[in-house]
Design a protein around this motif. Structure first.
Motif, mmCIF file in Angstrom:
data_model
loop_
_atom_site.group_PDB
_atom_site.id
_atom_site.type_symbol
_atom_site.label_atom_id
_atom_site.label_comp_id
_atom_site.label_asym_id
_atom_site.label_seq_id
_atom_site.Cartn_x
_atom_site.Cartn_y
_atom_site.Cartn_z
ATOM 1 N N PHE A 33 64.182 75.141 57.325
ATOM 2 C CA PHE A 33 64.085 75.135 55.862
ATOM 3 C C PHE A 33 64.758 76.365 55.250
ATOM 4 N N GLY A 34 64.703 77.489 55.934
ATOM 5 C CA GLY A 34 65.346 78.708 55.432
ATOM 6 C C GLY A 34 66.847 78.553 55.341
ATOM 7 N N PHE A 35 67.481 77.998 56.366
ATOM 8 C CA PHE A 35 68.937 77.784 56.325
ATOM 9 C C PHE A 35 69.319 76.750 55.268
ATOM 10 N N ILE A 36 68.533 75.666 55.184
ATOM 11 C CA ILE A 36 68.823 74.645 54.163
ATOM 12 C C ILE A 36 68.687 75.248 52.761
ATOM 13 N N ALA A 37 67.625 76.039 52.549
ATOM 14 C CA ALA A 37 67.397 76.655 51.240
ATOM 15 C C ALA A 37 68.533 77.602 50.871
ATOM 16 N N LEU A 38 68.976 78.426 51.812
ATOM 17 C CA LEU A 38 70.080 79.357 51.521
ATOM 18 C C LEU A 38 71.349 78.591 51.160
ATOM 19 N N GLY A 50 65.337 81.841 44.811
ATOM 20 C CA GLY A 50 64.437 81.849 45.960
ATOM 21 C C GLY A 50 65.108 82.337 47.227
ATOM 22 N N LYS A 51 66.241 83.014 47.068
ATOM 23 C CA LYS A 51 66.963 83.517 48.232
ATOM 24 C C LYS A 51 66.093 84.459 49.055
ATOM 25 N N GLY A 52 65.307 85.288 48.379
ATOM 26 C CA GLY A 52 64.416 86.223 49.081
ATOM 27 C C GLY A 52 63.347 85.499 49.899
ATOM 28 N N LEU A 53 62.796 84.422 49.313
ATOM 29 C CA LEU A 53 61.801 83.633 50.051
ATOM 30 C C LEU A 53 62.417 82.985 51.284
ATOM 31 N N ILE A 55 65.077 83.994 52.976
ATOM 32 C CA ILE A 55 65.363 85.029 53.985
ATOM 33 C C ILE A 55 64.068 85.480 54.663
ATOM 34 N N ALA A 56 63.002 85.644 53.878
ATOM 35 C CA ALA A 56 61.707 86.033 54.467
ATOM 36 C C ALA A 56 61.223 84.963 55.446
ATOM 37 N N GLY A 57 61.383 83.687 55.096
ATOM 38 C CA GLY A 57 61.010 82.602 55.992
ATOM 39 C C GLY A 57 61.821 82.627 57.275
ATOM 40 N N LEU A 58 63.122 82.886 57.151
ATOM 41 C CA LEU A 58 63.982 82.995 58.337
ATOM 42 C C LEU A 58 63.547 84.154 59.236
ATOM 43 N N VAL A 59 63.320 85.305 58.628
ATOM 44 C CA VAL A 59 62.910 86.487 59.401
ATOM 45 C C VAL A 59 61.590 86.223 60.120
#
Length: 179
Positions: A33-38, A50-53, A55-59
């Motif tokens: 979901f993090g890659f799709i969102a970015l 929501g880029k920060g969210l 990236i936080a999800g990816l991390v």
């Protein structure tokens, strides 16, 4: 008229799955979901935020990927250590039981003027009532009659037979498969 940017739902989902590590495969969902969102945020020309969210999800997702093997390795190392501690504790309890049996049998022999005693109902009056209940639980040590100044306790859970002298000191340990 200016439009306010909406928060990307995939970014929120990525962050939530990153936090909820106990959800089965949640860390994988956080990464996906993090890659799709970015990607969606980048392609939205400012309409999504929501880029920060994301990236936080990816991390968090990748963090769990790194932590899972470490936790597995620690568990693999700890389980045998816990088993050894448990086995040692059971053996110490068995030695303590042997001392109680020894004291009870010596008391019985002194009071009745005999030189040996069978481990039977007569000995029950010299041991606490709970002693026999504990011995008869599955996996607990069971007893064999006193013979030649020694007696045995058998622990079927570990598959061992322990031989004690008349004072309740451990003499030998045998694997039950040796019989």
């Amino acid at each position: 008229m200016s439009q306010t940017a909406k928060t990307c739902g995939m970014a929120v989902a990525s962050f939530l799955f990153g936090i909820l590590f106990f959800v089965p495969f949640g860390f994988l969902l956080a990464i996906i979901f993090g890659f799709i969102a970015l990607s969606r945020i980048k392609d939205s020309n400012g309409e999504l935020k929501g880029k920060g969210l994301a990236i936080a999800g990816l991390v968090l997702g990748f963090g769990w990927v790194a932590i899972i093997p470490i936790v597995g390795l620690l568990a693999a190392m700890a389980i045998p250590a816990f088993q050894k501690v448990r086995e040692t504790s059971m053996e110490k309890m068995m030695e303590n039981n042997a001392r109680m049996i020894s004291s009870a049998s010596q008391q019985y022999m002194l009071e009745n003027g005999v030189s040996s005693v069978g481990f039977d109902a007569l000995l029950q009056e010299y041991l606490p009532e709970t002693f026999f209940n504990e011995l008869n639980q599955p996996g607990a040590d069971t007893t064999v009659e006193l013979q030649n100044g020694s007696f045995e306790l058998i622990n079927p859970q570990f598959g061992r037979r322990y031989v004690f002298d008349s004072d309740g000191r451990l003499i030998e340990v045998f694997e039950l498969s040796q019989f």
